[in-house]
Design a protein around this motif. Structure first.
Motif, PDB file in Angstrom:
ATOM      1  N   ILE A   1      -0.619  -5.111 -24.128  1.00 17.17           N
ATOM      2  CA  ILE A   1      -0.010  -3.804 -24.380  1.00 17.17           C
ATOM      3  C   ILE A   1      -1.063  -3.030 -25.144  1.00 17.17           C
ATOM      4  O   ILE A   1      -1.495  -3.446 -26.216  1.00 17.17           O
ATOM      5  CB  ILE A   1       1.290  -3.942 -25.189  1.00 17.17           C
ATOM      6  CG1 ILE A   1       2.336  -4.668 -24.350  1.00 17.17           C
ATOM      7  CG2 ILE A   1       1.795  -2.573 -25.644  1.00 17.17           C
ATOM      8  CD1 ILE A   1       3.599  -5.018 -25.090  1.00 17.17           C
ATOM      9  N   GLY A   2      -1.528  -1.915 -24.582  1.00 16.26           N
ATOM     10  CA  GLY A   2      -2.606  -1.145 -25.176  1.00 16.26           C
ATOM     11  C   GLY A   2      -3.928  -1.465 -24.498  1.00 16.26           C
ATOM     12  O   GLY A   2      -3.982  -2.241 -23.539  1.00 16.26           O
ATOM     13  N   THR A   3      -4.983  -0.882 -25.015  1.00 13.37           N
ATOM     14  CA  THR A   3      -6.308  -1.037 -24.410  1.00 13.37           C
ATOM     15  C   THR A   3      -7.107  -2.124 -25.127  1.00 13.37           C
ATOM     16  O   THR A   3      -7.201  -2.126 -26.352  1.00 13.37           O
ATOM     17  CB  THR A   3      -7.080   0.289 -24.445  1.00 13.37           C
ATOM     18  OG1 THR A   3      -6.295   1.286 -23.789  1.00 13.37           O
ATOM     19  CG2 THR A   3      -8.419   0.175 -23.740  1.00 13.37           C
ATOM     20  N   VAL A   4      -7.686  -3.012 -24.324  1.00 16.05           N
ATOM     21  CA  VAL A   4      -8.516  -4.088 -24.842  1.00 16.05           C
ATOM     22  C   VAL A   4      -9.878  -4.005 -24.160  1.00 16.05           C
ATOM     23  O   VAL A   4      -9.978  -3.646 -22.984  1.00 16.05           O
ATOM     24  CB  VAL A   4      -7.853  -5.463 -24.634  1.00 16.05           C
ATOM     25  CG1 VAL A   4      -7.688  -5.790 -23.157  1.00 16.05           C
ATOM     26  CG2 VAL A   4      -8.614  -6.571 -25.351  1.00 16.05           C
ATOM     27  N   TYR A   5     -10.924  -4.343 -24.910  1.00 18.55           N
ATOM     28  CA  TYR A   5     -12.300  -4.296 -24.427  1.00 18.55           C
ATOM     29  C   TYR A   5     -12.889  -5.700 -24.504  1.00 18.55           C
ATOM     30  O   TYR A   5     -12.674  -6.423 -25.479  1.00 18.55           O
ATOM     31  CB  TYR A   5     -13.132  -3.350 -25.302  1.00 18.55           C
ATOM     32  CG  TYR A   5     -12.578  -1.957 -25.348  1.00 18.55           C
ATOM     33  CD1 TYR A   5     -13.026  -0.978 -24.465  1.00 18.55           C
ATOM     34  CD2 TYR A   5     -11.596  -1.600 -26.267  1.00 18.55           C
ATOM     35  CE1 TYR A   5     -12.500   0.312 -24.494  1.00 18.55           C
ATOM     36  CE2 TYR A   5     -11.077  -0.319 -26.305  1.00 18.55           C
ATOM     37  CZ  TYR A   5     -11.535   0.632 -25.411  1.00 18.55           C
ATOM     38  OH  TYR A   5     -11.009   1.895 -25.448  1.00 18.55           O
ATOM     39  N   LEU A   6     -13.644  -6.082 -23.471  1.00 20.11           N
ATOM     40  CA  LEU A   6     -14.214  -7.422 -23.408  1.00 20.11           C
ATOM     41  C   LEU A   6     -15.726  -7.378 -23.222  1.00 20.11           C
ATOM     42  O   LEU A   6     -16.229  -6.644 -22.377  1.00 20.11           O
ATOM     43  CB  LEU A   6     -13.617  -8.205 -22.231  1.00 20.11           C
ATOM     44  CG  LEU A   6     -12.124  -8.461 -22.246  1.00 20.11           C
ATOM     45  CD1 LEU A   6     -11.706  -9.171 -20.962  1.00 20.11           C
ATOM     46  CD2 LEU A   6     -11.726  -9.273 -23.451  1.00 20.11           C
ATOM     47  N   HIS A   7     -16.414  -8.176 -24.010  1.00 14.60           N
ATOM     48  CA  HIS A   7     -17.855  -8.359 -23.859  1.00 14.60           C
ATOM     49  C   HIS A   7     -18.109  -9.859 -23.765  1.00 14.60           C
ATOM     50  O   HIS A   7     -17.886 -10.594 -24.737  1.00 14.60           O
ATOM     51  CB  HIS A   7     -18.598  -7.748 -25.050  1.00 14.60           C
ATOM     52  CG  HIS A   7     -20.072  -7.986 -25.012  1.00 14.60           C
ATOM     53  ND1 HIS A   7     -20.910  -7.324 -24.143  1.00 14.60           N
ATOM     54  CD2 HIS A   7     -20.856  -8.834 -25.711  1.00 14.60           C
ATOM     55  CE1 HIS A   7     -22.147  -7.742 -24.321  1.00 14.60           C
ATOM     56  NE2 HIS A   7     -22.142  -8.660 -25.265  1.00 14.60           N
ATOM     57  N   SER A   8     -18.516 -10.333 -22.598  1.00 20.33           N
ATOM     58  CA  SER A   8     -18.760 -11.757 -22.390  1.00 20.33           C
ATOM     59  C   SER A   8     -20.039 -12.180 -23.099  1.00 20.33           C
ATOM     60  O   SER A   8     -21.098 -11.583 -22.907  1.00 20.33           O
ATOM     61  CB  SER A   8     -18.863 -12.056 -20.895  1.00 20.33           C
ATOM     62  OG  SER A   8     -19.155 -13.419 -20.702  1.00 20.33           O
ATOM     63  N   LEU A   9     -19.938 -13.211 -23.923  1.00 23.79           N
ATOM     64  CA  LEU A   9     -21.105 -13.777 -24.600  1.00 23.79           C
ATOM     65  C   LEU A   9     -21.597 -15.022 -23.865  1.00 23.79           C
ATOM     66  O   LEU A   9     -22.796 -15.227 -23.728  1.00 23.79           O
ATOM     67  CB  LEU A   9     -20.758 -14.118 -26.053  1.00 23.79           C
ATOM     68  CG  LEU A   9     -20.297 -12.927 -26.895  1.00 23.79           C
ATOM     69  CD1 LEU A   9     -19.763 -13.393 -28.239  1.00 23.79           C
ATOM     70  CD2 LEU A   9     -21.423 -11.930 -27.078  1.00 23.79           C
ATOM     71  N   VAL A  10     -20.670 -15.847 -23.404  1.00 21.03           N
ATOM     72  CA  VAL A  10     -20.970 -16.999 -22.553  1.00 21.03           C
ATOM     73  C   VAL A  10     -19.970 -16.922 -21.402  1.00 21.03           C
ATOM     74  O   VAL A  10     -18.765 -16.970 -21.633  1.00 21.03           O
ATOM     75  CB  VAL A  10     -20.822 -18.339 -23.311  1.00 21.03           C
ATOM     76  CG1 VAL A  10     -21.063 -19.517 -22.380  1.00 21.03           C
ATOM     77  CG2 VAL A  10     -21.763 -18.397 -24.512  1.00 21.03           C
ATOM     78  N   PRO A  11     -20.430 -16.773 -20.171  1.00 22.03           N
ATOM     79  CA  PRO A  11     -19.505 -16.556 -19.053  1.00 22.03           C
ATOM     80  C   PRO A  11     -18.629 -17.767 -18.755  1.00 22.03           C
ATOM     81  O   PRO A  11     -18.976 -18.912 -19.076  1.00 22.03           O
ATOM     82  CB  PRO A  11     -20.420 -16.245 -17.872  1.00 22.03           C
ATOM     83  CG  PRO A  11     -21.744 -16.791 -18.241  1.00 22.03           C
ATOM     84  CD  PRO A  11     -21.833 -16.782 -19.739  1.00 22.03           C
ATOM     85  N   TYR A  12     -17.508 -17.481 -18.122  1.00 26.57           N
ATOM     86  CA  TYR A  12     -16.541 -18.524 -17.774  1.00 26.57           C
ATOM     87  C   TYR A  12     -17.165 -19.593 -16.876  1.00 26.57           C
ATOM     88  O   TYR A  12     -16.842 -20.768 -16.986  1.00 26.57           O
ATOM     89  CB  TYR A  12     -15.324 -17.903 -17.078  1.00 26.57           C
ATOM     90  CG  TYR A  12     -14.150 -18.842 -17.009  1.00 26.57           C
ATOM     91  CD1 TYR A  12     -13.269 -18.947 -18.081  1.00 26.57           C
ATOM     92  CD2 TYR A  12     -13.942 -19.647 -15.891  1.00 26.57           C
ATOM     93  CE1 TYR A  12     -12.195 -19.828 -18.040  1.00 26.57           C
ATOM     94  CE2 TYR A  12     -12.869 -20.533 -15.847  1.00 26.57           C
ATOM     95  CZ  TYR A  12     -11.997 -20.622 -16.917  1.00 26.57           C
ATOM     96  OH  TYR A  12     -10.952 -21.501 -16.869  1.00 26.57           O
ATOM     97  N   ASP A  13     -18.085 -19.174 -16.019  1.00 28.49           N
ATOM     98  CA  ASP A  13     -18.703 -20.129 -15.094  1.00 28.49           C
ATOM     99  C   ASP A  13     -19.968 -20.789 -15.652  1.00 28.49           C
ATOM    100  O   ASP A  13     -20.730 -21.403 -14.922  1.00 28.49           O
ATOM    101  CB  ASP A  13     -18.985 -19.461 -13.746  1.00 28.49           C
ATOM    102  CG  ASP A  13     -19.943 -18.281 -13.860  1.00 28.49           C
ATOM    103  OD1 ASP A  13     -20.350 -17.911 -14.988  1.00 28.49           O
ATOM    104  OD2 ASP A  13     -20.284 -17.716 -12.804  1.00 28.49           O
ATOM    105  N   SER A  14     -20.175 -20.698 -16.952  1.00 28.30           N
ATOM    106  CA  SER A  14     -21.323 -21.346 -17.585  1.00 28.30           C
ATOM    107  C   SER A  14     -21.260 -22.857 -17.362  1.00 28.30           C
ATOM    108  O   SER A  14     -20.184 -23.453 -17.385  1.00 28.30           O
ATOM    109  CB  SER A  14     -21.317 -21.065 -19.095  1.00 28.30           C
ATOM    110  OG  SER A  14     -22.184 -21.945 -19.771  1.00 28.30           O
ATOM    111  N   PRO A  15     -22.405 -23.500 -17.152  1.00 32.96           N
ATOM    112  CA  PRO A  15     -22.410 -24.956 -16.996  1.00 32.96           C
ATOM    113  C   PRO A  15     -21.877 -25.680 -18.239  1.00 32.96           C
ATOM    114  O   PRO A  15     -21.468 -26.834 -18.160  1.00 32.96           O
ATOM    115  CB  PRO A  15     -23.875 -25.313 -16.760  1.00 32.96           C
ATOM    116  CG  PRO A  15     -24.616 -24.046 -16.647  1.00 32.96           C
ATOM    117  CD  PRO A  15     -23.726 -22.916 -16.993  1.00 32.96           C
ATOM    118  N   LEU A  16     -21.846 -24.991 -19.371  1.00 38.30           N
ATOM    119  CA  LEU A  16     -21.326 -25.610 -20.586  1.00 38.30           C
ATOM    120  C   LEU A  16     -19.800 -25.701 -20.594  1.00 38.30           C
ATOM    121  O   LEU A  16     -19.224 -26.395 -21.427  1.00 38.30           O
ATOM    122  CB  LEU A  16     -21.788 -24.826 -21.816  1.00 38.30           C
ATOM    123  CG  LEU A  16     -23.297 -24.825 -22.050  1.00 38.30           C
ATOM    124  CD1 LEU A  16     -23.653 -23.900 -23.196  1.00 38.30           C
ATOM    125  CD2 LEU A  16     -23.792 -26.233 -22.305  1.00 38.30           C
TER     126      LEU A  16
END
Length: 141
Positions: free
Chosen positions: A28-43
């Motif tokens: 609810i409302g506006t959210v902003y996202l900045h990926s630091l380590v992507p979801y598909d990272s090998p880690l």
């Protein structure tokens, strides 16, 4: 109340773009996202800087593998089902155990930012649930 540009000068990581629709629909409302380590990272350990405008909050949800939040700026809230909400400030750390129903978001009068770290993504994706209603949210002080 400060604007987004002024708040961005107070946090160490950039304020990313507005969340895409498939994610924003759970807020609810506006959210902003900045990926630091992507979801598909090998880690297998995605990390994002998440910024909430005032009053923005996510729906109730669960992480099968758990989550860690590191608050980087502003003032916000964290609440687990059946417990009182906890006020959050820069420097606070929240450890969320697997499958704990919870929500988090900004205070009504403040921007809010945290680093969200998914724990054990192999356990499964976030399970999004019902919204935090205005009635529930407006009880917070």
């Amino acid at each position: 109340m400060e604007n987004k540009e002024d708040f961005s000068k107070k946090v160490i990581f950039p304020i990313g773009p507005e969340a895409p629709d498939d994610i924003a629909k759970n807020f609810i409302g506006t959210v902003y996202l900045h990926s630091l380590v992507p979801y598909d990272s090998p880690l297998k350990h995605p990390i994002s800087h998440v910024v909430f405008e005032p009053r923005c909050r996510n729906n109730w949800h669960k992480h099968p593998g758990g989550q860690i939040l590191l608050v980087t700026g502003g003032r916000g809230w964290y609440q687990e089902e059946g417990k009182d909400a906890r006020e959050l400030h820069a420097g606070d750390v929240v450890e969320i155990l697997p499958d704990i129903k919870h929500w988090h978001g900004a205070a009504a009068d403040s921007w809010f930012a945290h680093i969200a770290m998914e724990a054990d993504v192999l356990a499964g994706p976030t399970q999004w649930l019902e919204p935090v209603t205005d009635e529930q949210y407006d009880k917070l002080r």
